[in-house]
Design an enzyme around this catalytic site. Sequence first.
Site, mmCIF file in Angstrom:
data_model
loop_
_atom_site.group_PDB
_atom_site.id
_atom_site.type_symbol
_atom_site.label_atom_id
_atom_site.label_comp_id
_atom_site.label_asym_id
_atom_site.label_seq_id
_atom_site.Cartn_x
_atom_site.Cartn_y
_atom_site.Cartn_z
ATOM 1 N N THR A 11 0.825 -1.217 0.000
ATOM 2 C CA THR A 11 0.000 0.000 0.000
ATOM 3 C C THR A 11 0.861 1.269 0.000
ATOM 4 O OG1 THR A 11 -1.626 -1.251 1.248
ATOM 5 C CG2 THR A 11 -1.893 1.152 1.201
ATOM 6 N N GLY A 110 4.618 2.113 11.381
ATOM 7 C CA GLY A 110 4.293 0.902 12.126
ATOM 8 C C GLY A 110 5.442 0.429 12.993
ATOM 9 N N SER A 139 3.393 7.707 11.517
ATOM 10 C CA SER A 139 2.182 7.099 10.947
ATOM 11 C C SER A 139 1.290 8.133 10.273
ATOM 12 C CB SER A 139 1.390 6.412 12.055
ATOM 13 O OG SER A 139 0.750 7.401 12.844
ATOM 14 N N CYS A 140 0.314 7.636 9.563
ATOM 15 C CA CYS A 140 -0.656 8.512 8.896
ATOM 16 C C CYS A 140 -1.364 9.421 9.894
ATOM 17 C CB CYS A 140 -1.670 7.670 8.134
ATOM 18 S SG CYS A 140 -2.371 6.319 9.098
ATOM 19 N N ASN A 141 -1.765 8.865 11.040
ATOM 20 C CA ASN A 141 -2.474 9.679 12.037
ATOM 21 C C ASN A 141 -1.549 10.707 12.675
ATOM 22 O OD1 ASN A 141 -5.215 8.698 12.072
ATOM 23 N ND2 ASN A 141 -4.396 6.761 12.824
ATOM 24 N N ARG A 168 -10.290 3.721 10.354
ATOM 25 C CA ARG A 168 -10.867 2.733 9.444
ATOM 26 C C ARG A 168 -10.447 1.325 9.900
ATOM 27 N NH1 ARG A 168 -6.295 0.915 9.334
ATOM 28 N NH2 ARG A 168 -4.701 1.294 7.765
ATOM 29 N N HIS A 194 -1.312 7.125 20.501
ATOM 30 C CA HIS A 194 -1.074 8.082 19.413
ATOM 31 C C HIS A 194 -0.480 9.403 19.920
ATOM 32 C CE1 HIS A 194 -4.271 5.322 18.014
ATOM 33 N NE2 HIS A 194 -3.536 5.317 16.923
ATOM 34 N N GLY A 195 -0.929 9.842 21.112
ATOM 35 C CA GLY A 195 -0.405 11.098 21.668
ATOM 36 C C GLY A 195 1.101 11.038 21.854
ATOM 37 N N HIS A 220 -9.435 7.806 7.745
ATOM 38 C CA HIS A 220 -9.627 8.040 9.181
ATOM 39 C C HIS A 220 -10.320 9.399 9.356
ATOM 40 C CE1 HIS A 220 -6.763 4.862 10.083
ATOM 41 N NE2 HIS A 220 -5.739 5.517 9.573
ATOM 42 N N GLN A 301 -5.217 7.401 4.865
ATOM 43 C CA GLN A 301 -4.121 6.652 5.499
ATOM 44 C C GLN A 301 -3.142 6.079 4.488
ATOM 45 O OE1 GLN A 301 -7.300 5.659 5.426
ATOM 46 N NE2 GLN A 301 -7.324 3.650 4.435
HETATM 47 P P1 NAD Z 1 1.118 -3.651 3.124
HETATM 48 O O1 NAD Z 1 0.854 -4.956 3.769
HETATM 49 O O2 NAD Z 1 0.095 -3.060 2.233
HETATM 50 O O3 NAD Z 1 2.475 -3.725 2.298
HETATM 51 C C1 NAD Z 1 3.622 -4.332 2.807
HETATM 52 C C2 NAD Z 1 4.352 -5.005 1.659
HETATM 53 O O4 NAD Z 1 5.560 -5.564 2.146
HETATM 54 C C3 NAD Z 1 3.554 -6.160 1.034
HETATM 55 O O5 NAD Z 1 3.638 -6.040 -0.369
HETATM 56 C C4 NAD Z 1 4.273 -7.404 1.544
HETATM 57 O O6 NAD Z 1 4.185 -8.478 0.635
HETATM 58 C C5 NAD Z 1 5.684 -6.889 1.632
HETATM 59 N N1 NAD Z 1 6.555 -7.652 2.542
HETATM 60 C C6 NAD Z 1 6.230 -8.443 3.585
HETATM 61 N N2 NAD Z 1 7.339 -8.944 4.160
HETATM 62 C C7 NAD Z 1 8.396 -8.473 3.446
HETATM 63 C C8 NAD Z 1 9.796 -8.627 3.525
HETATM 64 N N3 NAD Z 1 10.359 -9.375 4.487
HETATM 65 N N4 NAD Z 1 10.577 -7.988 2.641
HETATM 66 C C9 NAD Z 1 10.030 -7.203 1.665
HETATM 67 N N5 NAD Z 1 8.704 -7.033 1.533
HETATM 68 C C10 NAD Z 1 7.896 -7.638 2.422
HETATM 69 O O7 NAD Z 1 1.484 -2.666 4.327
HETATM 70 P P2 NAD Z 1 1.359 -1.085 4.311
HETATM 71 O O8 NAD Z 1 -0.026 -0.718 4.689
HETATM 72 O O9 NAD Z 1 1.957 -0.536 3.080
HETATM 73 O O10 NAD Z 1 2.260 -0.712 5.575
HETATM 74 C C11 NAD Z 1 3.668 -0.625 5.489
HETATM 75 C C12 NAD Z 1 4.176 0.227 6.633
HETATM 76 O O11 NAD Z 1 3.595 1.526 6.497
HETATM 77 C C13 NAD Z 1 3.803 -0.257 8.041
HETATM 78 O O12 NAD Z 1 4.811 0.137 8.931
HETATM 79 C C14 NAD Z 1 2.551 0.526 8.332
HETATM 80 O O13 NAD Z 1 2.289 0.665 9.705
HETATM 81 C C15 NAD Z 1 2.894 1.843 7.689
HETATM 82 N N6 NAD Z 1 1.740 2.674 7.324
HETATM 83 C C16 NAD Z 1 0.633 2.116 6.783
HETATM 84 C C17 NAD Z 1 -0.450 2.924 6.496
HETATM 85 C C18 NAD Z 1 -1.718 2.356 5.947
HETATM 86 O O14 NAD Z 1 -2.770 2.802 6.340
HETATM 87 N N7 NAD Z 1 -1.687 1.405 5.067
HETATM 88 C C19 NAD Z 1 -0.379 4.294 6.728
HETATM 89 C C20 NAD Z 1 0.811 4.841 7.210
HETATM 90 C C21 NAD Z 1 1.872 4.023 7.531
#
Ligand code: NAD
Length: 337
Positions: A11, A110, A139-141, A168, A194-195, A220, A301
């Site tokens: 994502t 994360g 993070s997004c929030n 969400r 979060h704070g 969110h 997010q």
């Molecule tokens: P996601 O699950 O959509 O994407 C993660 C990707 O990493 C997947 O394609 C997965 O196959 C891959 N992956 C898994 N293990 C792996 C490895 N060992 N080596 C390489 N690739 C690997 O996750 P995301 O939502 O993109 O979240 C990624 C980070 O961003 C997390 O720390 C999350 O907390 C943070 N984040 C997410 C959001 C959100 O809402 N989606 C917002 C802000 C921050």
Amino acid sequence: MIRVGVNGYGTIGKRVADAVDVQPDMELIGVTKTRPNFEADAARRRGYDLYAAIGDRLPAFEEAGIEVAGTLADLLDAVDVIVDCCPSGVGERNREIYRAHDVKAIYQGGEDATVAEASFNARARFEAARGADHVRVVSCNTTGLSRVIAPLDETYGVEKVRATLVRRGGDPAETGRGPINDVLPDPVTVPSHHGPDVNTILPDVDIDTLGLTVPATQMHTHSLNVTLSCEPDTASVRELLREEDRLFLIPETAAIDGAGKLKEFARDVGRSRGDLWENCIWEESINVVGRDLYLFQNIHQEADVVPENIDAIRAMCTDESPADSIATTNRTLGVGL
Ligand code: NAD
């Protein structure tokens, strides 16, 4: 040119890769996937070099007919900075690999703050990442809260922030995660974590947060009450927030009542993936009563941290000023509604 790789093309990773690809001072060397799924296919169709995140899975890509340029180790040898966009906790496990290859690394929200030397938000804490080797984009929030609180604190002084985060249940593509079948206090303990995360960006701000998770996937929603150190009128607070590049004040005339129409608007104006990089604040909700400011904002997010990752790369790898970096990022992505 800053040579950039993205480890974890999910994502966040796919969006960061697209953003890097349009920067005039960056070159996207490649992205990794753990398996040859549709995202691996899409990365190749976009012309990105694909690397196997796990070396012994190379044959799986060959069997699926998806061309790979090498493994994660090869990618790390070819970049100045790797943007880790792996699931929470995996980034920390990757840190030693990045160190062994002597590349700078950016982690996502994360991960615990201890994963990196500095937590980053372009508006509120750009210089903390200057020259650093390991940086966490919050993070997004936390990004959404920091972007609003920073200008309020600089202009009026912030005595106390109370924020309720209505989150969400899962991202749209997460079939196994959401929407959930309830409204959950999440976490049920108050105040939420979060704070303290906002304090990694704005250490002196007194902030309490509460979290809920709801049956929604698109964005969110934050309900904010900020007690200011003075009593500005509502119009001047609206003007202050309107001036911020990464805040979008939703005009009353737009008749946008929620995330559905916000995302529809983003798609209508041609935003890739319907992404909203800006905080979306309902202008009518911005209201000052005595020293108390109230507002509602929506946070996409999947998108708001993307320009922050780009600015973090510049903070780590160049001596460009925050204003110049943010301006370049905004111009190239089209941030600002
Ligand atoms: P996601 O699950 O959509 O994407 C993660 C990707 O990493 C997947 O394609 C997965 O196959 C891959 N992956 C898994 N293990 C792996 C490895 N060992 N080596 C390489 N690739 C690997 O996750 P995301 O939502 O993109 O979240 C990624 C980070 O961003 C997390 O720390 C999350 O907390 C943070 N984040 C997410 C959001 C959100 O809402 N989606 C917002 C802000 C921050």
